[in-house]
Design an enzyme around this catalytic site. Sequence first.
Site, PDB file in Angstrom:
ATOM      1  N   ARG A 179     -13.259  57.888  41.261  1.00 22.66           N
ATOM      2  CA  ARG A 179     -13.074  57.033  40.076  1.00 22.66           C
ATOM      3  C   ARG A 179     -11.878  57.543  39.277  1.00 22.66           C
ATOM      4  NH1 ARG A 179     -17.524  55.323  35.488  1.00 22.66           N
ATOM      5  NH2 ARG A 179     -17.874  57.569  35.320  1.00 22.66           N
TER       6      ARG A 179
ATOM      7  N   ASP B 181     -22.299  61.819  29.685  1.00 21.58           N
ATOM      8  CA  ASP B 181     -20.852  61.745  29.836  1.00 21.58           C
ATOM      9  C   ASP B 181     -20.287  60.996  28.642  1.00 21.58           C
ATOM     10  OD1 ASP B 181     -21.218  59.022  30.329  1.00 21.58           O
ATOM     11  OD2 ASP B 181     -20.679  59.135  32.452  1.00 21.58           O
TER      12      ASP B 181
END
EC number: 2.3.3.9
Length: 531
Positions: free
Chosen positions: A165, A445
């Site tokens: 990603r 996160d």
Amino acid sequence: MTAQPAAGIQVQAGERPRQAEILTPAALEFVADLHRRFDSRRRELLARRMERQKLFDAGQTPHFLTETKSVRDGDWTVAAVPPDLLDRRVEITGPVDRKMIVNALNSGAKVFMADFEDATSPSFANMIEGQANLKDRWEGRIDFTDPATGKAYAVKADPAVLMVRPRGWHLPERHVTVDGREVSGSLFDFGLYVFHNAKAQMARGATVAFYLPKMESHLEARLWDEVFSHAESALGVPHGSFKATVLIETLPAAFEMDEILYELRDHIVGLNCGRWDYIFSFIKRLGKNPAFLTPDRSVMTMGQAFLNAYSLLLIKTCHRRGAFAMGGMAAQIPVKGDAHANDAAFAKVRADKEREASNGHDGTWVAHPDLVPIAMEVFDRLMPGPNQLSVTRDDVDVTASDLVEMHRGERTETGLRENIRVGVQYIEAWLRGRGAVPIYNLMEDAATAEISRAQVWQWINLKAKLADGREVAPDMFRAALEGEMERVKGEVGAAAYEGGRFPEAIELFSDMSLAPTFEEFLTLPAYRLID
């Protein structure tokens, strides 16, 4: 030292370990070519987001586009899914540090998403180390021994499939400029990875695969498709070699899922329910409208209201087009020393994964290796085949109003304080270089911090009333912030608190919560505070 790149390219950073190996002149020229071809369009699309935001702020809600109705009504499918991506029932995600990569590849999950975005603090050292680690993966030398413990780590046979990603379109890489302008973090991460690894990865029979984050429109997907196609041509690999799964983690993107699949049809294999960022995007895009005043985030669960609607629409849309519909993240981590609490946490994971598998998702995400067998058992039991493309969900009929249906629930001082406590702790760790942070038995996160500060901002901005009738005002926020920081100091210890970066984290969280206008991403001002 890093060799001198071509004219117009500057690396504005001190030498990091293995930097010369990653930032070769040829690699930098490859990234510079991507920048020169695509960056102006990227900036135009970011400006387009702000134009749409003006309409949302004026009371408009998202809608399905009239100009792309033919795409939604058309009878088309995406390109065939490569064999190594046909079974993705459990995926594990995490940052790109060396220990994480080896442990994730060995976790028993079908896929590991190496995350340069929300799970990684984008210090230049972290970005370079991550690229070097992934290069080592395909060169067969990712094994290492932890110098602190002496423990050896080696990749086992049949590791997880690797996906990468890159950072979202909005994030820059300020340490590298081309013709005087910072390069896109997206193009930097993607470009370096494919330049160093695409051919080696393909030689091993593996698909060069990515997760693409934070898109808001099919036009942004079109740009990614053009980047993929150009990079394939420049590297001399066949068109369609690179594959993507797009995270549907913004509210506007949920209204353009067919169109996103169509724009990337030669390169896409699926969509993913990025649930935490989706809540953040919902608040960000509609946060000034009192009709969308959110309750405590703890009551905004995937089985209800707009979250349920968007996940069901994603399944139906993907399967109609021959693409996978990936489920969301289970952020729980083991609760050490409390078997009862641990069992309760894992029961929540099991129930969430049963909902996903029963609804028709083709796989799911976990954040910790201990959750892999739990999720795997659920999908093995409820999804005996490699995927559920045959589950068409013709019974699902999701309208535009369904996609903005509000969750019901109270706003409480406990919810306010939790947002403050979690948000500040995450930002503090991020400033110290950590992007995946265990907080109160969840692996958090950047999305969690974004939800936290967004909801606090919305409650203050709309003068929200708590369940007890009190208004959420700046003075209440300041008092809660002071009290929660005393609690955090007691939890982490005075030495860790005083030795950390809490003053900067507190100031940033406070400034963003009390600002008259909403900042698009906290990671943008926070990025200026790291090396």
